[in-house]
Design a protein around this motif. Structure first.
Motif, PDB file in Angstrom:
ATOM      1  N   GLN A 102      44.105  28.112  40.757  1.00 10.01           N
ATOM      2  CA  GLN A 102      43.854  29.555  40.754  1.00 10.01           C
ATOM      3  C   GLN A 102      43.379  30.025  39.384  1.00 10.01           C
ATOM      4  N   GLU A 105      39.795  29.009  39.086  1.00  8.95           N
ATOM      5  CA  GLU A 105      38.943  29.879  39.903  1.00  8.95           C
ATOM      6  C   GLU A 105      38.742  31.232  39.222  1.00  8.95           C
ATOM      7  N   SER A 108      36.367  30.797  36.373  1.00  3.05           N
ATOM      8  CA  SER A 108      35.009  30.583  36.867  1.00  3.05           C
ATOM      9  C   SER A 108      34.372  31.888  37.324  1.00  3.05           C
TER      10      SER A 108
END
Length: 113
Positions: A102, A105, A108
């Protein structure tokens, strides 16, 4: 390799279209407190699906989720047969993997914005 190797780890692996070497995954599980025997069993499940994970076409969400759910179901059924200490260590490993995924992510998404 999602509870994830594993649930979340396999999901990440499916979408990354790669899997770490079996010995590396086993080492990570053992380092997290999973017994050598239980780690070997979990790695065997992941190895059984290695060619399918690697053959997935990136972006095929339906096939990825189907494979993920198959691996997760087998991993969950297997770990449920192991001692409580292995189940606890495995669940902690999954939660840590999930948190790391997480965070990756979120980083990103932030970088692509």
């Amino acid at each position: 390799m999602c509870k994830l190797f594993v649930a979340v780890a396999f999901c990440a692996l499916v979408y990354a279209n790669q899997m770490p070497p079996a010995d590396e995954m086993k080492t990570k599980l053992v380092a997290a407190g999973v017994s050598d025997a239980a780690a070997a069993g979990l790695v065997d499940i992941g190895e059984k699906y290695r060619s399918q994970v690697q053959a997935l076409i990136k972006g095929d969400d339906e096939a990825g989720w189907k494979l993920f759910n198959t691996i997760k179901a087998e991993s969950d059924a297997y770990i449920a047969t192991q001692p409580e200490t292995d189940q606890t260590a495995y669940n902690a490993f999954v939660e840590k993997t999930k948190a790391n995924f997480q965070a990756y992510e979120e980083t990103s998404v932030a970088e692509s914005a």
